[in-house]
Design a protein around this motif. Structure first.
Motif, PDB file in Angstrom:
ATOM      1  N   ALA A  99       1.001  -1.088   0.055  1.00 24.89           N
ATOM      2  CA  ALA A  99       0.153   0.092   0.045  1.00 24.89           C
ATOM      3  C   ALA A  99       0.855   1.162   0.084  1.00 24.89           C
ATOM      4  CB  ALA A  99      -0.944   0.086   1.077  1.00 24.89           C
ATOM      5  N   VAL A 100       1.879   1.397   0.820  1.00 23.07           N
ATOM      6  CA  VAL A 100       2.819   2.392   0.685  1.00 23.07           C
ATOM      7  C   VAL A 100       3.558   2.582  -0.593  1.00 23.07           C
ATOM      8  CG1 VAL A 100       4.924   3.066   1.956  1.00 23.07           C
ATOM      9  CG2 VAL A 100       3.346   2.181   3.249  1.00 23.07           C
ATOM     10  N   GLY A 101       4.068   1.473  -1.163  1.00 23.49           N
ATOM     11  CA  GLY A 101       4.390   1.514  -2.338  1.00 23.49           C
ATOM     12  C   GLY A 101       3.397   2.379  -3.445  1.00 23.49           C
ATOM     13  N   ARG A 102       2.213   2.054  -3.262  1.00 26.41           N
ATOM     14  CA  ARG A 102       1.342   2.531  -4.249  1.00 26.41           C
ATOM     15  C   ARG A 102       0.878   3.746  -3.917  1.00 26.41           C
ATOM     16  NH1 ARG A 102      -3.950  -0.402  -4.514  1.00 26.41           N
ATOM     17  NH2 ARG A 102      -4.396   0.952  -6.302  1.00 26.41           N
ATOM     18  N   MET A 103       1.143   4.247  -2.693  1.00 28.54           N
ATOM     19  CA  MET A 103       0.921   5.725  -2.287  1.00 28.54           C
ATOM     20  C   MET A 103       1.952   6.643  -2.826  1.00 28.54           C
ATOM     21  SD  MET A 103      -0.528   4.972   1.656  1.00 28.54           S
ATOM     22  CE  MET A 103      -0.174   6.702   2.420  1.00 28.54           C
ATOM     23  N   LEU A 104       3.319   6.138  -2.634  1.00 29.97           N
ATOM     24  CA  LEU A 104       4.291   6.606  -3.288  1.00 29.97           C
ATOM     25  C   LEU A 104       4.411   6.838  -4.804  1.00 29.97           C
ATOM     26  CD1 LEU A 104       7.144   5.180  -1.085  1.00 29.97           C
ATOM     27  CD2 LEU A 104       6.365   7.389  -0.667  1.00 29.97           C
ATOM     28  N   ASP A 105       3.886   5.785  -5.378  1.00 29.01           N
ATOM     29  CA  ASP A 105       3.911   5.687  -6.790  1.00 29.01           C
ATOM     30  C   ASP A 105       2.860   6.875  -7.441  1.00 29.01           C
ATOM     31  OD1 ASP A 105       5.740   3.877  -7.320  1.00 29.01           O
ATOM     32  OD2 ASP A 105       4.072   2.283  -7.715  1.00 29.01           O
ATOM     33  N   GLU A 106       1.576   7.076  -6.547  1.00 31.32           N
ATOM     34  CA  GLU A 106       0.455   7.904  -6.890  1.00 31.32           C
ATOM     35  C   GLU A 106       0.802   9.422  -6.342  1.00 31.32           C
ATOM     36  OE1 GLU A 106      -1.731   7.188  -9.079  1.00 31.32           O
ATOM     37  OE2 GLU A 106      -0.753   5.290  -9.519  1.00 31.32           O
ATOM     38  N   GLY A 107       1.662   9.542  -5.447  1.00 29.91           N
ATOM     39  CA  GLY A 107       1.849  10.926  -4.698  1.00 29.91           C
ATOM     40  C   GLY A 107       0.734  11.132  -3.775  1.00 29.91           C
ATOM     41  N   THR A 108       0.333  10.021  -3.125  1.00 32.05           N
ATOM     42  CA  THR A 108      -0.777  10.786  -2.212  1.00 32.05           C
ATOM     43  C   THR A 108      -0.626  10.049  -0.969  1.00 32.05           C
ATOM     44  OG1 THR A 108      -3.173  10.427  -1.941  1.00 32.05           O
ATOM     45  CG2 THR A 108      -1.973   8.473  -2.662  1.00 32.05           C
ATOM     46  N   GLY A 109      -1.547  10.574   0.229  1.00 33.76           N
ATOM     47  CA  GLY A 109      -1.076  10.363   1.468  1.00 33.76           C
ATOM     48  C   GLY A 109      -1.916   9.433   2.161  1.00 33.76           C
ATOM     49  N   SER A 110      -2.773   8.754   1.249  1.00 30.09           N
ATOM     50  CA  SER A 110      -3.695   7.861   1.837  1.00 30.09           C
ATOM     51  C   SER A 110      -4.394   6.860   0.993  1.00 30.09           C
ATOM     52  CB  SER A 110      -5.038   8.589   2.742  1.00 30.09           C
ATOM     53  OG  SER A 110      -5.927   9.124   1.640  1.00 30.09           O
ATOM     54  N   VAL A 111      -4.782   5.699   1.602  1.00 28.11           N
ATOM     55  CA  VAL A 111      -5.263   4.664   0.625  1.00 28.11           C
ATOM     56  C   VAL A 111      -6.459   4.159   1.368  1.00 28.11           C
ATOM     57  CG1 VAL A 111      -3.906   2.875   1.398  1.00 28.11           C
ATOM     58  CG2 VAL A 111      -5.062   2.576  -0.548  1.00 28.11           C
ATOM     59  N   VAL A 112      -7.684   4.184   0.714  1.00 28.45           N
ATOM     60  CA  VAL A 112      -8.917   3.594   1.425  1.00 28.45           C
ATOM     61  C   VAL A 112      -8.748   1.974   1.388  1.00 28.45           C
ATOM     62  CG1 VAL A 112     -11.332   3.275   1.047  1.00 28.45           C
ATOM     63  CG2 VAL A 112     -10.359   5.535   0.756  1.00 28.45           C
ATOM     64  N   VAL A 113      -9.340   1.391   2.468  1.00 32.25           N
ATOM     65  CA  VAL A 113      -9.022   0.185   2.607  1.00 32.25           C
ATOM     66  C   VAL A 113     -10.353  -0.541   2.555  1.00 32.25           C
ATOM     67  CG1 VAL A 113      -8.502  -1.702   4.408  1.00 32.25           C
ATOM     68  CG2 VAL A 113      -7.218   0.156   4.099  1.00 32.25           C
ATOM     69  N   GLU A 114     -10.517  -1.542   1.397  1.00 29.26           N
ATOM     70  CA  GLU A 114     -11.591  -2.342   0.995  1.00 29.26           C
ATOM     71  C   GLU A 114     -11.603  -3.641   1.585  1.00 29.26           C
ATOM     72  OE1 GLU A 114     -11.808  -1.975  -3.116  1.00 29.26           O
ATOM     73  OE2 GLU A 114     -12.678   0.013  -2.947  1.00 29.26           O
ATOM     74  N   LYS A 115     -12.777  -4.058   2.318  1.00 35.25           N
ATOM     75  CA  LYS A 115     -12.883  -5.239   2.925  1.00 35.25           C
ATOM     76  C   LYS A 115     -14.275  -5.821   2.167  1.00 35.25           C
ATOM     77  CE  LYS A 115     -12.338  -7.442   7.363  1.00 35.25           C
ATOM     78  NZ  LYS A 115     -12.240  -7.293   8.804  1.00 35.25           N
ATOM     79  N   ASP A 116     -14.140  -6.874   1.606  1.00 33.64           N
ATOM     80  CA  ASP A 116     -15.447  -7.670   0.727  1.00 33.64           C
ATOM     81  C   ASP A 116     -15.857  -6.792  -0.161  1.00 33.64           C
ATOM     82  OD1 ASP A 116     -14.982 -10.052   2.311  1.00 33.64           O
ATOM     83  OD2 ASP A 116     -16.312  -9.172   3.782  1.00 33.64           O
ATOM     84  N   GLY A 117     -15.003  -5.949  -0.764  1.00 36.40           N
ATOM     85  CA  GLY A 117     -15.347  -4.918  -1.770  1.00 36.40           C
ATOM     86  C   GLY A 117     -15.950  -3.718  -1.389  1.00 36.40           C
ATOM     87  N   ASN A 118     -16.021  -3.480   0.047  1.00 35.37           N
ATOM     88  CA  ASN A 118     -16.830  -2.265   0.588  1.00 35.37           C
ATOM     89  C   ASN A 118     -15.418  -1.516   1.417  1.00 35.37           C
ATOM     90  OD1 ASN A 118     -19.404  -2.730  -0.295  1.00 35.37           O
ATOM     91  ND2 ASN A 118     -19.230  -4.358   1.380  1.00 35.37           N
ATOM     92  N   PRO A 119     -15.633   0.014   1.149  1.00 37.60           N
ATOM     93  CA  PRO A 119     -14.694   0.765   1.757  1.00 37.60           C
ATOM     94  C   PRO A 119     -14.844   0.521   3.623  1.00 37.60           C
ATOM     95  CG  PRO A 119     -15.957   2.208   0.341  1.00 37.60           C
ATOM     96  CD  PRO A 119     -16.733   0.693   0.528  1.00 37.60           C
ATOM     97  N   ALA A 120     -13.669   0.272   4.097  1.00 40.65           N
ATOM     98  CA  ALA A 120     -13.885  -0.280   5.585  1.00 40.65           C
ATOM     99  C   ALA A 120     -12.737   0.455   6.296  1.00 40.65           C
ATOM    100  CB  ALA A 120     -13.370  -1.730   5.525  1.00 40.65           C
ATOM    101  N   GLY A 121     -12.028   1.273   5.735  1.00 38.55           N
ATOM    102  CA  GLY A 121     -11.056   1.955   6.743  1.00 38.55           C
ATOM    103  C   GLY A 121     -10.110   2.812   5.843  1.00 38.55           C
ATOM    104  N   ILE A 122      -9.201   3.556   6.318  1.00 38.59           N
ATOM    105  CA  ILE A 122      -8.191   4.336   5.713  1.00 38.59           C
ATOM    106  C   ILE A 122      -6.706   4.186   6.253  1.00 38.59           C
ATOM    107  CG2 ILE A 122      -8.780   6.413   6.895  1.00 38.59           C
ATOM    108  CD1 ILE A 122      -8.424   8.000   4.105  1.00 38.59           C
ATOM    109  N   LEU A 123      -5.878   4.032   5.426  1.00 34.86           N
ATOM    110  CA  LEU A 123      -4.562   3.979   5.747  1.00 34.86           C
ATOM    111  C   LEU A 123      -3.760   5.083   5.471  1.00 34.86           C
ATOM    112  CD1 LEU A 123      -2.160   2.007   6.791  1.00 34.86           C
ATOM    113  CD2 LEU A 123      -1.757   1.724   4.479  1.00 34.86           C
TER     114      LEU A 123
END
Length: 140
Positions: free
Chosen positions: A23-47
């Motif tokens: 997830a951190v690798g993707r955040m760095l690649d995209e230049g963003t400070g967060s990633v929404v965490v999906e559980k069973d296809g639904n938003p369930a948290g944020i990193l």
């Protein structure tokens, strides 16, 4: 001004079972400070970056061994795109967060950050001045 006017619509998502490192690798690649965490296809948290630091300290394991959901902030606190920027900033302050996912019903449509609010400050001040001028005209 509404949240839809200042939010970012490119929402980065990760599966709950992905590693924090991935997830951190993707955040760095995209230049963003967060990633929404999906559980069973639904938003369930944020990193966020802060969550990553907390997880690295708390778990004392490599980030590649920590599942995203274990490190993420949850439950997910959201705001509607039609909410005012003032309401969003109050919600962020009340919950002590700097990244606020934007949900239209059950659909995640964006993220508004403290940086987005700061970037909109000049527009918000201009909007407030305009409202004051219109108020003065009405009172005449």
């Amino acid at each position: 001004m509404r949240v839809r006017d200042v939010m970012t619509t490119d929402v980065l998502a990760a599966d709950a079972e992905d590693s924090v490192r991935a997830a951190v690798g993707r955040m760095l690649d995209e230049g963003t400070g967060s990633v929404v965490v999906e559980k069973d296809g639904n938003p369930a948290g944020i990193l966020t970056k802060v969550d990553v630091l907390d997880a690295g300290h708390e778990y004392d394991r490599p980030l590649s061994e920590i599942p995203v959901y274990a490190a993420a902030s949850h439950p997910l606190i959201t705001v509607e795109p039609s909410a005012t920027v003032r309401a969003a900033s109050a919600r962020m302050f009340d919950y002590g967060v700097h990244h606020l996912p934007v949900a239209d019903g059950l659909d995640l449509v964006g993220v508004v950050t403290a940086t987005d609010l700061l970037e909109a400050q000049d527009d918000l001040l201009a909007e407030a001045r305009g409202a004051d001028e219109r108020r003065e005209e009405w009172e005449e």
